[in-house]
Design an enzyme around this catalytic site. Structure first.
Site, PDB file in Angstrom:
ATOM      1  NE  ARG A  75      -3.991   0.488   1.679  1.00  0.00           N
ATOM      2  CZ  ARG A  75      -5.251   0.517   2.144  1.00  0.00           C
ATOM      3  NH1 ARG A  75      -5.540   1.214   3.220  1.00  0.00           N
ATOM      4  NH2 ARG A  75      -6.207  -0.152   1.525  1.00  0.00           N
ATOM      5  CG  HIS A 112      -8.207   0.269  -3.402  1.00  0.00           C
ATOM      6  ND1 HIS A 112      -7.443  -0.837  -3.072  1.00  0.00           N
ATOM      7  CD2 HIS A 112      -8.936   0.552  -2.279  1.00  0.00           C
ATOM      8  CE1 HIS A 112      -7.691  -1.182  -1.818  1.00  0.00           C
ATOM      9  NE2 HIS A 112      -8.605  -0.370  -1.323  1.00  0.00           N
ATOM     10  CD  GLN A 157     -12.941  -1.787  -1.651  1.00  0.00           C
ATOM     11  OE1 GLN A 157     -12.236  -1.767  -0.652  1.00  0.00           O
ATOM     12  NE2 GLN A 157     -14.164  -2.311  -1.642  1.00  0.00           N
ATOM     13  CG  ASP A 205     -13.603   6.226  -1.584  1.00  0.00           C
ATOM     14  OD1 ASP A 205     -13.758   6.039  -0.362  1.00  0.00           O
ATOM     15  OD2 ASP A 205     -12.489   6.140  -2.149  1.00  0.00           O
ATOM     16  CB  CYS A 233     -14.059   1.086  -0.865  1.00  0.00           C
ATOM     17  SG  CYS A 233     -13.424   2.746  -0.537  1.00  0.00           S
TER      18      CYS A 233
END
Ligand code: CP
Ligand code: NVA
Length: 324
Positions: free
Chosen positions: A125, A152, A155, A243, A282
């Site tokens: 990450r 991402h 996800q 998000d 997410c």
């Protein structure tokens, strides 16, 4: 550089090892196989009587180890990868970037070579997508993107899995994104191409995904459009997604909160969508900002399944990386 070109550094890996850097680097068949395998792995793992410490009877990753390097905080990604390795019979090590020599200036490329001598795969990450690419270029084991400022992908694979569990094949369905054109939105653009769904992104002009990503989608036959009108995006949608307005690393919070406020997912926006539309996020959510409580806790929200599916998709991604 196109997202595809950014995923080039495969050469040093011996088949069947593969990096999982971005959805744009997968074929449609690979992406579909990862989803289908995750569905099967979920059935096995959630059979009655199995606790969360369940171990897959075949222990498919029995001789495998994963180093998980975090330059940013995480709850879901960390726990789902660690539990995935455990349930598949493997081992994992969690490393915080700041506790490593990486935090004192050791290069990503040197770190990649050192970690490759100890473990069978590296999950990263990263603050900057360029660090992920550097890790992949210099590692001799698979490298997995666990979120960067650019994308991402893990996800969004969990999101596709969640959609399909509730509504069947995502092909031809309309997905609406409302809010910041951020890393998760970019992976959704990639996913729209891979899974042949329609994606309409409602983003303010200040926070749109980069034009080259939309151009990549168009070149690859994607049905991806951009609007500044959240109602237009939501109209007849099968799923609405949003998000946070302030992602990890963003330093312009006040400006973002103001500019993005018309993109909030609330009851009024949800009413524009199909009656049986889903809501996904997410997480972590900033309730009262990008989404209201009545939506995120409402009957159309599938956020807890979406979070749990990180576990099931992670296992499938790990197995794909190892050619299993
Ligand atoms: N959605 C997600 O990646 O969550 P974490 O930041 O908690 O890992
Ligand atoms: N866009 C968010 C996702 C968090 C999982 C961020 O990058 O902070």
């Amino acid at each position: 550089m196109t997202p595809k070109a950014k995923n080039k550094p495969y050469e040093n890996l011996k088949e069947p090892y593969r990096h999982f850097l971005d959805l744009a680097a997968l074929t449609k068949a690979e992406a579909r196989n990862i989803i289908e395998k995750a569905k099967a792995l979920k059935v096995t793992a959630t059979q009655e009587g199995h606790g969360k410490g369940f171990i897959h009877p075949d222990r498919p990753l029995a001789d495998k180890s994963l180093a998980m390097v975090f330059e940013k905080p995480s709850t879901r990604t960390r726990v789902s990868f660690e539990m995935s390795m455990h349930q598949l019979g493997g081992t994992s090590i969690v490393l915080q970037g700041n506790d490593m020599q990486l935090g004192r200036g050791e290069t990503v490329s040197d770190t990649a070579q050192v970690l490759s001598g100890f473990v069978d795969a590296v999950m990263l990450r990263a603050d900057n997508h360029s660090s992920l690419l550097e890790m992949a270029q210099h590692a001799t084991v698979p490298v997995i993107n666990a979120l960067t400022d650019f994308s991402h992908p893990c996800q969004v694979m969990a999101d596709v899995l969640t959609f399909e569990e509730h509504r069947g094949n995502i092909k031809g369905k309309k997905i609406a994104w409302s809010g910041d054109g951020n890393n998760v939105a970019v992976s959704w653009i990639h996913a729209a191409v891979l899974f042949d769904c329609e994606l309409v992104l409602a983003c303010p002009k200040e926070f749109c995904p980069r034009a080259e990503i939309l151009e990549w989608a168009a070149r690859n036959g994607g049905k991806v459009t951009l609007t500044q009108d959240p109602n237009k995006a939501a109209r007849n949608a099968d799923c609405i997604i949003t998000d946070t307005w302030v992602s990890m690393g963003d330093t312009d919070a006040a400006e973002r909160l103001e500019i993005l406020s018309p993109y909030q997912v609330n009851r009024r926006l949800i009413r524009q969508a199909n009656k049986d539309s889903l809501f996904m996020h997410c997480l972590p959510a900033h309730r009262g900002e990008e989404v209201t409580d009545e939506v995120i806790d409402g009957p159309q929200s599938v956020i807890w399944d979406e979070a749990e599916n990180r576990l099931h998709i992670q296992k499938s991604i790990l197995m794909w990386c190892f050619g299993k």
